[in-house]
Design a protein around this motif. Structure first.
Motif, PDB file in Angstrom:
ATOM      1  N   ARG A   2      22.684  17.289  27.787  1.00  0.00           N
ATOM      2  CA  ARG A   2      23.990  17.274  27.139  1.00  0.00           C
ATOM      3  C   ARG A   2      24.780  16.027  27.533  1.00  0.00           C
ATOM      4  O   ARG A   2      25.438  15.409  26.710  1.00  0.00           O
ATOM      5  N   ASP A   3      24.697  15.661  28.818  1.00  0.00           N
ATOM      6  CA  ASP A   3      25.495  14.542  29.312  1.00  0.00           C
ATOM      7  C   ASP A   3      24.830  13.183  29.109  1.00  0.00           C
ATOM      8  O   ASP A   3      25.503  12.194  28.867  1.00  0.00           O
ATOM      9  N   GLU A   4      23.496  13.142  29.203  1.00  0.00           N
ATOM     10  CA  GLU A   4      22.825  11.845  29.194  1.00  0.00           C
ATOM     11  C   GLU A   4      21.777  11.693  28.100  1.00  0.00           C
ATOM     12  O   GLU A   4      21.135  10.655  27.998  1.00  0.00           O
ATOM     13  N   GLY A   5      21.592  12.702  27.262  1.00  0.00           N
ATOM     14  CA  GLY A   5      20.509  12.664  26.290  1.00  0.00           C
ATOM     15  C   GLY A   5      20.857  12.068  24.933  1.00  0.00           C
ATOM     16  O   GLY A   5      19.972  11.730  24.153  1.00  0.00           O
ATOM     17  N   TRP A  47      29.820   8.874  14.350  1.00  0.00           N
ATOM     18  CA  TRP A  47      29.395   9.079  15.745  1.00  0.00           C
ATOM     19  C   TRP A  47      29.958  10.401  16.273  1.00  0.00           C
ATOM     20  O   TRP A  47      29.226  11.196  16.851  1.00  0.00           O
ATOM     21  N   HIS A  48      31.253  10.656  16.063  1.00  0.00           N
ATOM     22  CA  HIS A  48      31.868  11.894  16.549  1.00  0.00           C
ATOM     23  C   HIS A  48      31.229  13.120  15.882  1.00  0.00           C
ATOM     24  O   HIS A  48      30.948  14.115  16.546  1.00  0.00           O
ATOM     25  N   HIS A  49      31.016  13.029  14.563  1.00  0.00           N
ATOM     26  CA  HIS A  49      30.430  14.170  13.855  1.00  0.00           C
ATOM     27  C   HIS A  49      29.040  14.493  14.391  1.00  0.00           C
ATOM     28  O   HIS A  49      28.758  15.641  14.729  1.00  0.00           O
ATOM     29  N   TYR A  50      28.177  13.490  14.470  1.00  0.00           N
ATOM     30  CA  TYR A  50      26.803  13.757  14.905  1.00  0.00           C
ATOM     31  C   TYR A  50      26.723  14.070  16.391  1.00  0.00           C
ATOM     32  O   TYR A  50      25.910  14.897  16.809  1.00  0.00           O
ATOM     33  N   HIS A  51      27.561  13.434  17.195  1.00  0.00           N
ATOM     34  CA  HIS A  51      27.509  13.677  18.640  1.00  0.00           C
ATOM     35  C   HIS A  51      28.205  14.980  19.012  1.00  0.00           C
ATOM     36  O   HIS A  51      27.604  15.889  19.581  1.00  0.00           O
ATOM     37  N   ALA A  52      29.494  15.092  18.698  1.00  0.00           N
ATOM     38  CA  ALA A  52      30.280  16.249  19.148  1.00  0.00           C
ATOM     39  C   ALA A  52      30.029  17.495  18.297  1.00  0.00           C
ATOM     40  O   ALA A  52      29.824  18.580  18.840  1.00  0.00           O
ATOM     41  N   ILE A  59      23.385  21.889  21.818  1.00  0.00           N
ATOM     42  CA  ILE A  59      23.051  21.987  23.248  1.00  0.00           C
ATOM     43  C   ILE A  59      23.815  23.152  23.874  1.00  0.00           C
ATOM     44  O   ILE A  59      23.246  23.938  24.640  1.00  0.00           O
ATOM     45  N   ASP A  60      25.096  23.303  23.540  1.00  0.00           N
ATOM     46  CA  ASP A  60      25.894  24.406  24.082  1.00  0.00           C
ATOM     47  C   ASP A  60      25.349  25.765  23.633  1.00  0.00           C
ATOM     48  O   ASP A  60      25.305  26.710  24.422  1.00  0.00           O
ATOM     49  N   MET A  61      24.934  25.866  22.369  1.00  0.00           N
ATOM     50  CA  MET A  61      24.359  27.129  21.887  1.00  0.00           C
ATOM     51  C   MET A  61      23.049  27.434  22.619  1.00  0.00           C
ATOM     52  O   MET A  61      22.793  28.580  22.990  1.00  0.00           O
ATOM     53  N   LEU A  62      22.226  26.408  22.830  1.00  0.00           N
ATOM     54  CA  LEU A  62      20.969  26.610  23.553  1.00  0.00           C
ATOM     55  C   LEU A  62      21.229  27.037  24.995  1.00  0.00           C
ATOM     56  O   LEU A  62      20.567  27.936  25.519  1.00  0.00           O
ATOM     57  N   LEU A  63      22.203  26.393  25.638  1.00  0.00           N
ATOM     58  CA  LEU A  63      22.548  26.770  27.013  1.00  0.00           C
ATOM     59  C   LEU A  63      23.038  28.205  27.088  1.00  0.00           C
ATOM     60  O   LEU A  63      22.669  28.956  27.990  1.00  0.00           O
ATOM     61  N   GLN A  64      23.863  28.593  26.133  1.00  0.00           N
ATOM     62  CA  GLN A  64      24.370  29.966  26.102  1.00  0.00           C
ATOM     63  C   GLN A  64      23.227  30.959  25.928  1.00  0.00           C
ATOM     64  O   GLN A  64      23.167  31.981  26.601  1.00  0.00           O
ATOM     65  N   GLU A  65      22.293  30.641  25.029  1.00  0.00           N
ATOM     66  CA  GLU A  65      21.147  31.518  24.797  1.00  0.00           C
ATOM     67  C   GLU A  65      20.278  31.619  26.052  1.00  0.00           C
ATOM     68  O   GLU A  65      19.847  32.704  26.430  1.00  0.00           O
TER      69      GLU A  65
END
Length: 188
Positions: A2-5, A47-52, A59-65
């Motif tokens: 999430r931070d460096e990928g 950039w904001h749309h594709y990144h954020a 990534i957040d959904m995967l982490l939550q799962e």
């Protein structure tokens, strides 16, 4: 990830698009949603749309799962297994630290065992019960039940291992219990 990928992913996608002659959008351009008025759309860069909005959200959904599926014990087991990965010459494996921690845990266990008489009584029963549980696991978890969850499997194992106890309970009593529960739920 999430931070460096993000940077490496963007680079890989850009290289792929260039190799296959796919147009790569300029990340500094504004992003517009199809079907919405451009005046009413908030000013968001590509950039904001594709990144954020996409990358970080996924990534957040995967982490939550993952957090929902793996408890602390499972994560510790996965971390321990990852220590044996040959990537970076087993850099995550720290034998000295692990041995020191294991020695400390063993000392605490021995002190607890010596100071509490209940442990001496529980150990043979727990050993026999866990052995029976493992043999029952082959019967309960069949190919058809391959993806059963932990709670469902635990419930099935308890009823299988304690079949003598459960066979002494009448079906009428079980049916009545479920009807009472259903009645209580309907009142709520």
């Amino acid at each position: 990830m999430r931070d460096e990928g993000w940077d490496s992913l963007l680079k890989d996608v850009t290289n792929f698009c260039e190799q296959h002659e796919i147009l790569v959008p300029n990340m500094n351009d504004n992003f517009f949603v199809n079907g919405k008025s451009r005046r009413m759309t908030p000013h968001v860069t590509m950039w904001h749309h594709y990144h954020a909005n996409l990358f970080v959200s996924v990534i957040d959904m995967l982490l939550q799962e993952l957090n929902n599926r793996f408890n602390e014990t499972n994560l510790e087991l996965l971390h321990s297994i990852a220590c044996f990965s040959p990537l970076d010459s087993f850099h995550a494996f720290d034998l000295d630290n692990d041995l020191i921690e294991l020695k400390h845990q063993l000392k605490v266990y021995i002190v607890d065992m010596r100071n509490d008489d209940r442990f001496a009584l529980v150990l043979p029963v727990a050993t026999a019960y866990s052995g029976e549980s493992f043999s029952a696991l082959n019967t309960v978890k069949t190919k058809l039940r391959k993806k059963m969850g932990d709670q469902w499997m635990n419930d099935c194992l308890v009823t299988f291992i304690e079949k003598d106890l459960f066979s002494s309970i009448s079906n009428v009593l079980i049916t009545r219990q479920f009807q009472d529960m259903k009645t209580c739920r309907n009142r709520l």
